[in-house]
Design a protein around this motif. Structure first.
Motif, PDB file in Angstrom:
ATOM      1  N   ALA A  74       0.631  -1.284  -0.050  1.00  0.00           N
ATOM      2  CA  ALA A  74      -0.030   0.064   0.153  1.00  0.00           C
ATOM      3  C   ALA A  74       0.817   1.307  -0.119  1.00  0.00           C
TER       4      ALA A  74
ATOM      5  N   PHE B 258      -2.124  -0.628  -5.892  1.00  0.00           N
ATOM      6  CA  PHE B 258      -1.343  -0.463  -4.637  1.00  0.00           C
ATOM      7  C   PHE B 258      -1.624   1.088  -4.225  1.00  0.00           C
TER       8      PHE B 258
ATOM      9  N   ASN C 236      -3.364   3.336  -2.330  1.00  0.00           N
ATOM     10  CA  ASN C 236      -4.331   3.327  -1.132  1.00  0.00           C
ATOM     11  C   ASN C 236      -4.684   4.645  -0.860  1.00  0.00           C
TER      12      ASN C 236
END
Length: 164
Positions: free
Chosen positions: A62, A123, A125
């Motif tokens: 993340a 990825f 976030n």
């Protein structure tokens, strides 16, 4: 906050990605002629930065991305005659026209994926994106382009104590 895992400055006119038009025979092309040069500029700047980090592996965790896009002011924002280099007091402080921020972010994130900054833009976030005019705020450049920072969101785990 810790230092970003990745940081670049990209020079060029930010281009939006997303709208496509049909050109016949089932072919679709990007509506914006600016998207391809922008993606190339972002990818090139990212590859140049990654070339200095021999240990870099595409991020697979993340991340938070901060992007400040600097857009050129329209000529109508400037005075005339001896004031051609001065922004009119009535000129808006913030860009509200094209390109759309979400579409410009899309082209930028896709270019970072192509460059190998991360394995996939899924990825991402957390995202903070801004459109600014030259020299009007933090990270606003003096010319069109973008400042991009990527942070890892996962806190490294403390090493486990050795059993005695």
């Amino acid at each position: 906050m810790t230092a970003p895992a990745f940081h670049i400055t990209v020079h060029g006119t930010p281009g939006p990605q997303g709208s496509k038009r049909h050109v016949g025979s089932g072919r679709m092309v990007e509506s914006s002629a600016k998207v391809k040069p922008w993606r190339e500029a972002v990818k090139s700047a990212a590859l140049d930065a990654l070339a200095y980090d021999e240990a870099w592996a595409p991020l697979a965790e993340a991340v938070r991305v901060d992007v400040v896009f600097t857009l050129a002011r329209p000529k109508s924002h400037y005075g005339t005659g001896k004031n051609t280099d001065r922004v009119k007091p009535s000129a808006p402080q913030y860009p509200t026209g094209k390109p759309d921020l979400d579409k410009t972010v899309r082209s930028t994130l896709d270019a970072l994926t192509d460059a190998g900054v991360w394995r996939d833009d899924s990825f991402v976030n957390a995202l903070f994106a801004v459109k600014a005019f030259p020299l009007t705020g933090s990270d606003a450049l003096s010319h069109p382009g973008a400042v991009i920072r990527v942070w890892r969101l996962n806190t490294p785990k403390e090493s486990a104590p050795c059993p005695s």
